[in-house]
Design an enzyme around this catalytic site. Structure first.
Site, short mmCIF file in Angstrom:
data_model
loop_
_atom_site.label_atom_id
_atom_site.label_comp_id
_atom_site.label_asym_id
_atom_site.label_seq_id
_atom_site.Cartn_x
_atom_site.Cartn_y
_atom_site.Cartn_z
N THR A 12 0.68 -1.11 0.08
CA THR A 12 -0.18 0.06 0.13
C THR A 12 0.81 1.32 -0.05
O THR A 12 0.36 2.16 0.20
CB THR A 12 -1.05 0.22 1.21
OG1 THR A 12 -0.28 -0.28 2.54
CG2 THR A 12 -1.88 -1.04 1.24
N LEU A 14 3.40 4.20 1.32
CA LEU A 14 3.28 5.00 2.68
C LEU A 14 2.02 5.45 3.27
O LEU A 14 2.02 6.49 3.21
CB LEU A 14 4.74 5.78 2.60
CG LEU A 14 5.87 5.23 2.40
CD1 LEU A 14 7.02 6.41 2.47
CD2 LEU A 14 6.23 4.33 3.50
N HIS A 15 1.08 4.57 3.42
CA HIS A 15 -0.12 5.19 3.90
C HIS A 15 -0.07 5.03 5.34
O HIS A 15 1.29 5.05 5.82
CB HIS A 15 -1.27 4.35 3.69
CG HIS A 15 -1.31 3.04 4.21
ND1 HIS A 15 -1.94 2.47 5.33
CD2 HIS A 15 -0.78 1.78 3.84
CE1 HIS A 15 -1.87 1.52 5.76
NE2 HIS A 15 -1.23 0.92 4.78
N LEU A 16 -1.03 5.38 5.98
CA LEU A 16 -0.87 5.84 7.64
C LEU A 16 0.05 4.88 8.37
O LEU A 16 0.76 5.33 9.07
CB LEU A 16 -2.29 5.93 8.11
CG LEU A 16 -2.15 6.95 9.54
CD1 LEU A 16 -1.39 7.94 9.57
CD2 LEU A 16 -3.61 6.74 10.32
#
Length: 90
Positions: A12, A14-16
């Site tokens: 995914t 660098l999401h949260l």
């Protein structure tokens, strides 16, 4: 100052959650830690800065560390990114 290019390989980008893991690792060091992605330079110790860079899976970033523990910080962050920042690799 030391730097190294590394590919973000978690599914995914660098999401949260992975951004938080990157920041948590960066905060362990006294050095200034940032990364460059395209025309953006992000502070690796700031979740908002990391999220704002919009790094996706497969993108290459350049980690840059400057300070008294720069090499140790660079090695740890490269290892963290290469291991998927706490997520399964695609």
């Amino acid at each position: 100052m030391v730097s190294k290019k590394v590919t973000v390989n978690n599914p995914t980008g660098l999401h949260l959650r992975p951004a938080g893991n990157l920041c948590k690792e960066a905060m362990k060091y006294k050095s200034m830690i940032k990364f460059q992605f395209r025309e953006t330079t992000a502070n690796a110790k700031s979740v908002l800065s990391v999220l704002g860079a919009c790094v996706k899976s497969g993108d290459e970033i350049t980690l840059i560390c400057e300070g008294e523990d720069e090499q140790e910080a660079l090695d740890a962050l490269v290892a963290a990114v290469e291991s998927g920042l706490g997520e399964q690799k695609s």
